[in-house]
Design a protein around this motif. Structure first.
Motif, PDB file in Angstrom:
ATOM      1  N   SER A 123       0.792  -1.295   0.051  1.00  0.00           N
ATOM      2  CA  SER A 123       0.036  -0.137  -0.070  1.00  0.00           C
ATOM      3  C   SER A 123       0.604   1.374   0.006  1.00  0.00           C
ATOM      4  O   SER A 123       0.384   2.287  -0.534  1.00  0.00           O
ATOM      5  CB  SER A 123      -0.843   0.063   1.221  1.00  0.00           C
ATOM      6  N   PHE A 124       1.913   1.220   0.359  1.00  0.00           N
ATOM      7  CA  PHE A 124       2.740   2.417   0.708  1.00  0.00           C
ATOM      8  C   PHE A 124       4.290   2.256  -0.188  1.00  0.00           C
ATOM      9  O   PHE A 124       4.946   3.444  -0.614  1.00  0.00           O
ATOM     10  CB  PHE A 124       3.211   2.844   2.125  1.00  0.00           C
ATOM     11  N   GLY A 125       4.761   1.152  -0.407  1.00  0.00           N
ATOM     12  CA  GLY A 125       6.096   0.914  -0.939  1.00  0.00           C
ATOM     13  C   GLY A 125       7.009   1.504   0.140  1.00  0.00           C
ATOM     14  O   GLY A 125       6.788   1.648   1.309  1.00  0.00           O
ATOM     15  N   ASP A 126       8.130   1.782  -0.375  1.00  0.00           N
ATOM     16  CA  ASP A 126       9.336   2.478   0.478  1.00  0.00           C
ATOM     17  C   ASP A 126      10.029   3.786  -0.072  1.00  0.00           C
ATOM     18  O   ASP A 126      10.716   3.555  -1.132  1.00  0.00           O
ATOM     19  CB  ASP A 126      10.258   1.310   0.822  1.00  0.00           C
ATOM     20  N   GLY A 127       9.494   4.983   0.509  1.00  0.00           N
ATOM     21  CA  GLY A 127       9.897   5.800  -0.513  1.00  0.00           C
ATOM     22  C   GLY A 127      11.530   6.155  -0.339  1.00  0.00           C
ATOM     23  O   GLY A 127      12.202   6.720  -1.288  1.00  0.00           O
ATOM     24  N   GLU A 128      11.979   5.857   0.940  1.00  0.00           N
ATOM     25  CA  GLU A 128      13.380   6.114   1.236  1.00  0.00           C
ATOM     26  C   GLU A 128      14.405   5.100   0.029  1.00  0.00           C
ATOM     27  O   GLU A 128      15.146   5.790  -0.408  1.00  0.00           O
ATOM     28  CB  GLU A 128      13.674   5.499   2.368  1.00  0.00           C
ATOM     29  N   ARG A 129      13.953   4.113  -0.221  1.00  0.00           N
ATOM     30  CA  ARG A 129      14.529   3.231  -1.163  1.00  0.00           C
ATOM     31  C   ARG A 129      14.024   3.552  -2.463  1.00  0.00           C
ATOM     32  O   ARG A 129      14.817   2.734  -3.500  1.00  0.00           O
ATOM     33  CB  ARG A 129      14.667   1.890  -0.666  1.00  0.00           C
ATOM     34  N   GLY A 130      13.093   4.204  -2.765  1.00  0.00           N
ATOM     35  CA  GLY A 130      12.513   4.387  -4.155  1.00  0.00           C
ATOM     36  C   GLY A 130      11.741   3.219  -4.570  1.00  0.00           C
ATOM     37  O   GLY A 130      11.651   3.067  -5.767  1.00  0.00           O
ATOM     38  N   ILE A 131      11.140   2.478  -3.799  1.00  0.00           N
ATOM     39  CA  ILE A 131      10.168   1.365  -4.022  1.00  0.00           C
ATOM     40  C   ILE A 131       8.819   1.670  -4.228  1.00  0.00           C
ATOM     41  O   ILE A 131       8.132   2.135  -3.343  1.00  0.00           O
ATOM     42  CB  ILE A 131      10.357   0.150  -3.233  1.00  0.00           C
ATOM     43  N   PRO A 132       8.259   1.995  -5.508  1.00  0.00           N
ATOM     44  CA  PRO A 132       6.708   2.397  -5.394  1.00  0.00           C
ATOM     45  C   PRO A 132       5.920   1.211  -4.798  1.00  0.00           C
ATOM     46  O   PRO A 132       6.286   0.286  -4.798  1.00  0.00           O
ATOM     47  CB  PRO A 132       6.391   2.390  -6.954  1.00  0.00           C
ATOM     48  N   PRO A 133       4.884   1.733  -4.344  1.00  0.00           N
ATOM     49  CA  PRO A 133       3.754   0.658  -3.960  1.00  0.00           C
ATOM     50  C   PRO A 133       3.242  -0.218  -4.920  1.00  0.00           C
ATOM     51  O   PRO A 133       3.093   0.164  -5.998  1.00  0.00           O
ATOM     52  CB  PRO A 133       2.589   1.361  -3.459  1.00  0.00           C
ATOM     53  N   ILE A 137      12.813  -3.310  -9.239  1.00  0.00           N
ATOM     54  CA  ILE A 137      12.186  -3.318  -7.638  1.00  0.00           C
ATOM     55  C   ILE A 137      12.487  -4.582  -7.162  1.00  0.00           C
ATOM     56  O   ILE A 137      12.898  -4.526  -6.211  1.00  0.00           O
ATOM     57  CB  ILE A 137      10.613  -3.108  -7.972  1.00  0.00           C
ATOM     58  N   ALA A 175       0.117   0.506  -6.836  1.00  0.00           N
ATOM     59  CA  ALA A 175      -0.100   1.553  -8.033  1.00  0.00           C
ATOM     60  C   ALA A 175       0.015   0.726  -9.335  1.00  0.00           C
ATOM     61  O   ALA A 175      -0.624   1.662 -10.170  1.00  0.00           O
ATOM     62  CB  ALA A 175       1.086   2.565  -7.654  1.00  0.00           C
ATOM     63  N   VAL A 189      -5.805  -0.149  -6.988  1.00  0.00           N
ATOM     64  CA  VAL A 189      -5.378   1.218  -6.955  1.00  0.00           C
ATOM     65  C   VAL A 189      -5.593   1.734  -8.426  1.00  0.00           C
ATOM     66  O   VAL A 189      -6.239   2.594  -8.959  1.00  0.00           O
ATOM     67  CB  VAL A 189      -4.425   1.987  -6.340  1.00  0.00           C
ATOM     68  N   ALA A 190      -4.625   1.115  -9.160  1.00  0.00           N
ATOM     69  CA  ALA A 190      -4.295   1.360 -10.618  1.00  0.00           C
ATOM     70  C   ALA A 190      -3.741   0.116 -11.238  1.00  0.00           C
ATOM     71  O   ALA A 190      -2.975  -0.757 -10.856  1.00  0.00           O
ATOM     72  CB  ALA A 190      -3.577   2.659 -10.876  1.00  0.00           C
TER      73      ALA A 190
END
Lengths: 261, 173
Positions: free
Chosen positions: A172-182, A230, A185, A190-191
């Motif tokens: 649902s959120f991924g990991d923004g620090e490592r640049g992993i998108p959810p 990823i 998405a 969601v999409a």
């Protein structure tokens, strides 16, 4: 008799210029091939992950199959993928209710040897483009929900608390620090991007095997390498947690239950 | 129309034309580039042309500068991590495979707008070695906030010597 023979003899002489022509032509072709090879030696050939490009024509061709004809063709698929698109072996993917474009792209990649599989390569090679579209239309129409009485691989046992938490966060959120998108998405709910499968009813082992294959570069048919990137960023534990999340049907319960069209 | 009215009209036109002239840096440069006819097909970047898989990453130029080629796609920059030497001109060439993105480097003011269908080109220079985070600044969809990647700026002696066909990324280092 002799008179009759004369034209025949001259006909026998005729092949000489013909042979010269053939020889000349062969020489030319060989030279051209050598030139091409030398050129290829200078710069390495482009690495093309997949021959599929999602142009409107491709999308129209992939999604205009006849589901009834697909049903007849899919009799062969039931052996491994299950009669209703849910396979009994966890390392074989479930196809029921998957996005048309997602299955079509994989068939196309198997056919053009962009994705390698001992089982699927000869099968996909025997299909025509129309057959592919028809089979895809059939599988995409199968219902997503399984019969709990049935002993199919899906859904499998729930992951433990820790793994479930890791996976839910990544989906649902991924990991923004490592640049992993959810995951949600692109893989839904969601999409969806064209050609991306829904993983809501996928088998644990299959998801894990594919994530490992993307991470160590044995599967390379993702366009512009998103999954290779990823999967390599994820740790081994996260890959396992994600596979268990999708294989136990947790996605179906937490997300919206609609299947992609 | 008398000359007074004409003069007023001319003055107004001049005053209004000052607005875009003083804000030239805000005008979409890749958009102008596109309108001039520099097109790439965003759907088939992977099939042929400049942005095929083995051409992405850092290329060593003969004059000492480097060229970096990247693709921005929902929700990743590809390659995910790039290596450039410190203090040399970096020609960045980037295009989008789907939506509008914007590439920014943390700690600098540089922002590169990335449109599908055209190549955005810019020249950068990193004066200090270190790891820079790059962030997408244009909302591009559900995973936009996680669209980040990395630039490793290394001293020149640590930058690998690249062969003509070879491209540098963090994985190769």
């Amino acid at each position: 008799m002799l008179r009759n023979n004369r034209p025949a003899a001259s006909a026998a002489n005729l092949p000489r210029p013909k042979a010269a022509l053939t020889l000349g032509f062969t020489l030319l072709v060989t030279l051209a091939a050598c030139a091409l090879l030398l050129q290829a030696g200078d710069s390495p050939p482009d690495r093309v992950p997949s021959n599929v490009a999602w142009t409107p024509e491709t999308i129209a061709a992939a999604s205009s199959g006849d589901a009834f004809r697909g049903l007849l063709l899919a009799k062969r698929c039931g052996h491994c993928h299950g009669d209703e698109g849910f396979s009994a072996r966890a390392s074989t993917p479930n196809l029921a209710g998957l996005n048309k474009l997602a299955i079509w792209k994989q068939l196309e990649d198997f056919r053009t040897q962009k994705r390698l599989s001992h089982a699927m390569d000869p099968i996909a090679a025997s299909l025509s483009p129309r057959d592919e579209a028809d089979v895809v239309a059939y599988f995409s129409k199968l219902p997503v929900f399984t019969d709990p009485q049935d002993n199919r691989a899906f859904p499998q046992s729930r992951p433990d608390q820790g793994h479930a938490a890791i996976a839910t966060h990544l989906v649902s959120f991924g990991d923004g620090e490592r640049g992993i998108p959810p995951c949600q998405a692109c893989h839904g709910p969601v999409a969806y991007r064209p050609g991306v499968p829904s993983l809501m009813t996928q088998n644990t082992d299959y998801v894990l095997i594919q994530l490992e294959a993307f991470a160590n570069g044995t599967r390379t048919n993702d366009i512009n390498e998103p999954m290779r990137t990823i999967a390599a960023l994820l740790t081994e534990e996260e890959r396992k947690a994600l596979a268990e999340y999708y294989g136990s049907g947790l996605g179906l319960q937490s997300g919206s239950s609609t299947s992609p069209k | 129309m008398n000359w007074r009215k004409l003069r007023t009209l001319f003055l107004w036109a001049f005053a209004l034309s000052l607005i875009p002239a003083t804000r030239y840096y805000q005008i979409d440069v890749p958009l102008l580039h596109f309108l001039r006819g520099h097109h790439v097909d965003p759907l088939s970047l992977h099939l042929a042309g400049e942005f095929v898989e083995n051409n992405l990453g850092t290329e060593q130029n003969s004059d000492g500068s480097v060229t970096v080629r990247m693709i921005a796609q929902q929700y990743l920059f590809i390659p995910h991590c790039i290596v450039v030497p410190v203090g040399v001109p970096v020609h960045l060439r980037i295009t989008s495979a789907d939506a509008v993105h914007s590439l920014t480097f943390n700690g600098t003011d540089d922002a590169v707008k990335v449109l599908p269908g055209t190549v955005s080109q810019t020249q950068l220079q990193f004066p200090k070695a270190g790891d820079y985070k790059t962030v997408c600044r244009e909302f591009c969809g559900a995973g936009h906030y996680a669209m980040r990647s990395e630039v490793k700026v290394v001293p020149r002696d640590q930058f690998p010597t690249l062969q003509p066909g070879e491209r540098g990324t963090c994985a190769a280092q």
